[in-house]
Design a protein around this motif. Structure first.
Motif, mmCIF file in Angstrom:
data_model
loop_
_atom_site.group_PDB
_atom_site.id
_atom_site.type_symbol
_atom_site.label_atom_id
_atom_site.label_comp_id
_atom_site.label_asym_id
_atom_site.label_seq_id
_atom_site.Cartn_x
_atom_site.Cartn_y
_atom_site.Cartn_z
ATOM 1 N N GLN A 32 1.670 14.743 -1.128
ATOM 2 C CA GLN A 32 1.813 13.346 -1.543
ATOM 3 C C GLN A 32 1.836 12.426 -0.331
ATOM 4 O OE1 GLN A 32 5.250 12.483 -3.974
ATOM 5 N NE2 GLN A 32 4.017 12.907 -5.780
ATOM 6 N N LYS A 33 2.591 12.896 0.684
ATOM 7 C CA LYS A 33 2.739 12.071 1.876
ATOM 8 C C LYS A 33 1.382 11.891 2.563
ATOM 9 C CE LYS A 33 6.669 11.029 4.529
ATOM 10 N NZ LYS A 33 7.969 11.483 5.049
ATOM 11 N N ILE A 34 0.651 13.020 2.661
ATOM 12 C CA ILE A 34 -0.668 12.948 3.298
ATOM 13 C C ILE A 34 -1.586 12.015 2.526
ATOM 14 C CG2 ILE A 34 -2.769 14.249 3.816
ATOM 15 C CD1 ILE A 34 -0.952 16.647 4.421
ATOM 16 N N SER A 35 -1.573 12.204 1.201
ATOM 17 C CA SER A 35 -2.488 11.370 0.408
ATOM 18 C C SER A 35 -2.080 9.907 0.487
ATOM 19 C CB SER A 35 -2.527 11.846 -1.047
ATOM 20 O OG SER A 35 -1.314 11.544 -1.679
ATOM 21 N N GLN A 36 -0.764 9.714 0.561
ATOM 22 C CA GLN A 36 -0.292 8.328 0.655
ATOM 23 C C GLN A 36 -0.759 7.695 1.963
ATOM 24 O OE1 GLN A 36 3.900 8.021 0.190
ATOM 25 N NE2 GLN A 36 3.814 5.838 -0.261
ATOM 26 N N LYS A 37 -0.571 8.467 3.058
ATOM 27 C CA LYS A 37 -0.980 7.935 4.368
ATOM 28 C C LYS A 37 -2.481 7.662 4.387
ATOM 29 C CE LYS A 37 2.583 7.588 7.068
ATOM 30 N NZ LYS A 37 3.070 6.261 6.930
ATOM 31 N N SER A 38 -3.246 8.638 3.891
ATOM 32 C CA SER A 38 -4.702 8.456 3.949
ATOM 33 C C SER A 38 -5.122 7.325 3.018
ATOM 34 C CB SER A 38 -5.420 9.752 3.589
ATOM 35 O OG SER A 38 -5.122 10.101 2.258
ATOM 36 N N GLY A 39 -4.429 7.251 1.886
ATOM 37 C CA GLY A 39 -4.739 6.154 0.962
ATOM 38 C C GLY A 39 -4.472 4.821 1.612
ATOM 39 N N GLU A 40 -3.327 4.751 2.292
ATOM 40 C CA GLU A 40 -2.968 3.505 2.957
ATOM 41 C C GLU A 40 -3.994 3.168 4.042
ATOM 42 O OE1 GLU A 40 1.135 2.041 4.818
ATOM 43 O OE2 GLU A 40 1.330 3.490 3.192
ATOM 44 N N GLY A 41 -4.431 4.234 4.732
ATOM 45 C CA GLY A 41 -5.448 4.038 5.763
ATOM 46 C C GLY A 41 -6.730 3.479 5.177
ATOM 47 N N THR A 42 -7.141 4.051 4.040
ATOM 48 C CA THR A 42 -8.355 3.554 3.389
ATOM 49 C C THR A 42 -8.188 2.088 3.004
ATOM 50 O OG1 THR A 42 -8.321 5.720 2.365
ATOM 51 C CG2 THR A 42 -10.097 4.243 1.717
ATOM 52 N N LEU A 43 -7.016 1.788 2.444
ATOM 53 C CA LEU A 43 -6.764 0.406 2.050
ATOM 54 C C LEU A 43 -6.858 -0.520 3.262
ATOM 55 C CD1 LEU A 43 -3.822 0.493 -0.495
ATOM 56 C CD2 LEU A 43 -6.196 -0.069 -0.890
ATOM 57 N N LEU A 44 -6.241 -0.080 4.370
ATOM 58 C CA LEU A 44 -6.281 -0.898 5.578
ATOM 59 C C LEU A 44 -7.722 -1.112 6.024
ATOM 60 C CD1 LEU A 44 -4.918 -2.271 7.988
ATOM 61 C CD2 LEU A 44 -4.800 -0.049 9.084
ATOM 62 N N LEU A 45 -8.505 -0.041 5.917
ATOM 63 C CA LEU A 45 -9.909 -0.114 6.317
ATOM 64 C C LEU A 45 -10.642 -1.168 5.487
ATOM 65 C CD1 LEU A 45 -11.361 1.717 8.437
ATOM 66 C CD2 LEU A 45 -12.510 2.765 6.480
ATOM 67 N N ILE A 46 -10.392 -1.100 4.169
ATOM 68 C CA ILE A 46 -11.074 -2.052 3.292
ATOM 69 C C ILE A 46 -10.581 -3.473 3.553
ATOM 70 C CG2 ILE A 46 -11.398 -2.732 0.886
ATOM 71 C CD1 ILE A 46 -11.360 0.246 0.208
ATOM 72 N N ALA A 47 -9.270 -3.584 3.795
ATOM 73 C CA ALA A 47 -8.731 -4.923 4.045
ATOM 74 C C ALA A 47 -9.260 -5.481 5.362
ATOM 75 C CB ALA A 47 -7.208 -4.878 4.069
ATOM 76 N N SER A 48 -9.481 -4.599 6.328
ATOM 77 C CA SER A 48 -9.970 -5.103 7.613
ATOM 78 C C SER A 48 -11.478 -5.350 7.574
ATOM 79 C CB SER A 48 -9.619 -4.151 8.747
ATOM 80 O OG SER A 48 -10.048 -2.854 8.425
ATOM 81 N N PHE A 49 -12.095 -5.018 6.439
ATOM 82 C CA PHE A 49 -13.512 -5.304 6.251
ATOM 83 C C PHE A 49 -13.813 -6.779 6.506
ATOM 84 C CE2 PHE A 49 -17.021 -6.481 3.397
ATOM 85 C CZ PHE A 49 -17.994 -5.637 3.882
#
Lengths: 448, 393
Positions: free
Chosen positions: B31-48
């Protein structure tokens, strides 16, 4: 200052404020009234028999039998006018050369005016361009052209200090004493029998393709292009914008990175629209080569970038307006943060998010500058859904500019331009209106 | 406690015995890994968005630099000879830059006072029910596409201005200036007689000065009005036309942003001022406006940017003639702006990609981009500072 003056100043300050708001309302009316009233004229007008002829032969619509009967009557009246022309032709032949010279030029003008009014004269070849094959299709235009037939416009240059003014000279007086003089009262009296005007609602204006660069027909290719471009932009921008908004509201921590991203967002919102067009040309077309040249895809991508900040802001506001208790209750029941966002926060924020989306859709539909270099062409037929990746499209916003400013006969097709402007304004305002209704309805549903 | 249970789980995992703890530990880790990676993806999209901004700067600059490399800076900024199609071509953009400044200033002159006053009216004067009807009007003004405004300017407003422009200007002058001058006369005559103490003398002097100033004002009104009426407007597609239309496009931005700024000024300030005996106008002008001034400034900057970046209206209705009007403040002459030049010249220039003629348009785009970036940055700083000041109180 004494109290009276102070009160007076206070009142006039209030009046000033109310006055400026009234001016804004008036400005809205002043812009919308001519657009609406003239725009409806593209759809609802008095069509002449020429229009019915055009619809039957170019669009295969209407009753051939009825038209045949009408044409018999109309041609009967027209024939008498043509007979007068033929008589004058013979009279002209027999005149001595000097008198011929006097009438020759004016007579050509009469023939031209009659041709414009009624279509090709008997014995003439069928012209190449569709616009010359028919007479006036609209009664309001026919009345204008009738005036051109009856009067010659002469410019008064006698006083060099003043701007020259046009003067109407009756053609009947020019041809006084010849057999042609009978033509003018005859046409004036029988014009409605020759043209047979009828009130009609021409739905084809919305659903037909244009004919002979918008002289006839409708604006469907433009409407479709606008829809394609706007929806294409939404497909790219909406998911991105919503996800970015989720990040900003739920995950972002205060700090340098966050404030940088936020200023990037407001910078993007402030970029002039024409610069988006330049960027779309330089990046999507010249660098990425998403298509050979202009295409719906390139235009949609450019528009998507333009509306992204609006969508992010609207979605952020919607998410922030969800009560904190919803989130806390969900987290308290043991669901994860992501689950909470997907099942509790997003559904509650949906009306707001959708409202922002619909308003951005309207903005994408109305913008012109970003699509000039990336997607828009002035003439073209409606493209299929399969061509959106590679081919450009006509679009309402661009064609309004093009028809009003660059068309070779812009003044003759004002009704088409007005119709286009009205369609575009209607699309945008209806989208805004539906956003408001949507917000009200979904929030009612969510309340239960 | 947590540490020990974690160790216990680890041991359990090593020994391979199946237990609830093992599953939950793994699950938690996943869960923690998926959460971190999910957050990373979100950050990536937000920094788009940030990436896009960088890309816009990069790609516009990349096509703008070759122009300056080919032709240098001097001609672009100092010459007003714009003949890109001639042989040799000339790319003096001074007149075009000046045209942009001119319509921006002109529209600001109309939109800023109107917008600020309208926003004051919305936030402080009008009752809530009326406000609900005014808001949609402003939203509609903002929603109408720019090309529709351009069409209106070209087809309706320009002929009107050309044919009856003089009388229109005269009536506008009378309607605006007459009440303002009347008020000025009343206030001025009162201020003039304020130092005099004796009662009958004061009244007489008051009346005399009011009459004198009033007749002066009337003469001024009449002569300016007559001059305006006599003006011959050669072409309706001119800077005045564009400025007026642009001001109505900038108004919604100015009104909504400065209304927010006015709302952010708390009730306490207003009530304090009322308690000291100030009228509503005095409260607004002397208390509320200074407190909200930076927010209003930000609104003005945003509104001005809207006018500067607008393309379709100026392209259709400014006349597109690249020269500096004579005299330089003559709003009745045709002008040309940066945005209209980019839009209008690209059609001929993009067949010769790589030429100075193509790249000069990107140079103009870069200029617009830099100006919008700087002003946006300034307005944002101002808003942040105001928020800090207001919350600091």
């Amino acid at each position: 200052m004494n109290l009276g003056t102070r009160k007076l100043l206070d009142r006039s300050f209030t009046a000033l404020g109310i006055g400026s708001i009234i001016i804004m309302g008036l400005a809205l009316l002043v812009v919308l009234v001519p657009i609406v009233s003239n725009g409806i004229g593209a759809l609802v007008f008095r069509e002449t028999v020429e229009h019915r002829k055009l619809l039957l032969s170019e669009f295969h619509r209407g009753d051939a039998g009825d038209l045949e009967k009408e044409l018999v009557i109309s041609n009967g009246y027209r024939q008498k006018a043509f007979d007068i022309l033929a008589a004058f032709d013979r009279e002209l032949e027999q005149m001595e050369p000097e008198r011929q010279e006097v009438y020759r030029e004016s007579y050509e003008q009469v023939r031209t005016a009659l041709r414009v009014l009624l279509g090709p004269l008997p014995g003439e070849e069928l012209p190449e361009l569709t616009r010359f094959r028919y007479g006036q299709t609209r009664w309001d235009k026919a009345e204008e052209k009738l005036h051109d037939l009856l009067y010659e416009q002469k410019w008064d240059y006698s006083n060099p200090d003043v701007i020259a003014k046009p003067n109407d000279v009756s053609r009947a007086s020019i041809f006084a004493g010849t057999s042609l003089v009978r033509l003018f009262p005859y046409v004036e009296e029988n014009i409605d029998r020759m043209m047979m005007p009828q009130w009609t609602i021409y739905w084809g204006f919305i659903t037909d393709s244009s004919l002979d660069s918008h002289f006839f027909g409708g604006i469907w290719p433009e409407i479709q292009g606008t829809i394609f471009l706007a929806i294409g932009a939404m497909i790219f921008a909406f998911p991105l914008g919503v996800i970015a908004a989720i990040y900003f509201t739920e995950y972002a921590r205060e700090g340098f990175l966050n404030s940088l991203l936020r200023s990037a967002n407001s910078t993007l919102a402030g970029v002039p629209s024409i610069v988006f067009g330049l960027f779309g040309l330089a990046f999507f077309i010249n660098t990425l080569h998403v298509s050979e040249s202009k295409s719906v895809l390139a235009g949609s991508l450019t528009l998507a970038i333009m509306i992204l900040p609006t969508i992010i802001r609207a979605a952020e506001e919607a998410i922030l307006s969800v009560p904190k208790t919803y989130k806390e209750a969900s987290l308290g029941l043991g669901s994860t943060k992501w689950n909470t966002i997907m099942t509790v926060i997003l559904p509650a924020a949906l009306p707001g998010i959708l409202t922002g989306g619909v308003i951005s859709l309207g903005r994408a539909a109305g913008e012109t500058a970003p699509i000039i270099f990336t997607a828009a062409v002035s003439v073209g037929t409606a493209i299929g859904l399969g061509d959106v990746l590679s081919s450009p499209t006509p679009a309402l916003s661009w064609n309004i500019y093009n028809l009003a400013s660059e068309h070779e006969a812009a003044a003759q097709i004002r009704h088409v331009q007005y119709g286009m402007v009205l369609s575009l304004v209607m699309i945008v305002l209806l989208l805004n209106l539906s956003a408001v209704i949507l917000r009200a309805r979904i929030s009612k549903k969510l309340k239960g | 406690m947590q540490n020990s249970s974690g160790m216990h789980e680890n041991e359990a995992a090593k020994s391979g015995r199946s237990s609830v703890f093992v599953v939950s530990a793994r699950k938690r880790k996943l869960q923690k890994i998926s959460q971190k990676s999910g957050e990373g993806t979100l950050l990536l999209i937000a920094s788009f968005v940030a990436i896009v901004v960088l890309f816009i700067f990069w790609f516009v600059a990349r096509d703008a630099v070759p122009y300056f490399r080919l032709r240098g800076f001097q001609e672009f900024f100092t010459s007003s000879e714009w003949y890109p199609a001639d042989e040799p071509p000339r790319f003096g953009a001074l007149a075009i830059i000046y045209g942009s400044i001119m319509v921006t200033l002109g529209s600001a002159l109309i939109a800023v006072p109107m917008g600020v006053i309208a926003s004051i009216c919305l936030s402080d004067i009008l009752p809530f029910t009326v406000r609900q009807y005014v808001k949609p009007v402003i939203e509609m003004l903002a929603a109408i596409p720019s090309v529709a405004y351009g069409f209106f300017a070209l087809v309706v407003f320009a002929p009107l201005l050309q044919n009856v422009g003089g009388p229109i200007l005269m009536w506008t002058w009378w309607v605006i200036a007459a009440p303002v001058l009347l008020l000025a006369v009343i206030v001025a005559s009162e201020l003039l007689t304020a130092p005099i103490e004796k009662e009958p003398k004061k009244k007489v002097l008051h009346l005399v000065s009011a009459l004198f100033l009033g007749s002066l004002a009337l003469l001024f009104l009449y002569f300016v009005g007559r001059h305006l009426q006599g003006l011959v407007i050669m072409s309706g597609t001119n800077a005045l036309n564009v400025s007026i239309i642009l001001s109505f496009m900038a108004l919604p931005t100015i009104v909504s942003v400065s209304e927010d700024a006015l709302q952010a000024v708390g009730r306490e300030l207003r009530e304090g001022s009322y308690a000291l005996g100030a009228t509503r106008a005095e409260t607004i002008i002397k208390t509320v406006l200074p407190a909200a001034s930076s927010g209003i400034l930000a609104a003005v900057i945003l509104g001005i940017m809207r006018a500067l970046g607008e393309t379709m209206v100026v392209w259709m209705a400014s006349g597109n003639s690249s020269h500096i009007p004579d005299p330089f403040f003559n709003y009745l002459e045709s002008i040309r702006t940066l945005t209209a030049t980019i839009a209008g010249d690209m059609g001929e220039a993009d067949q010769v990609t790589g030429s100075a003629r193509f790249h000069v348009l990107f140079a103009m785009g870069l200029l617009l981009l830099v100006v919008s970036f700087v002003s946006n940055f300034i307005s944002e700083r101002i808003v942040v500072r105001q928020r800090k000041v207001l919350s600091g109180q």
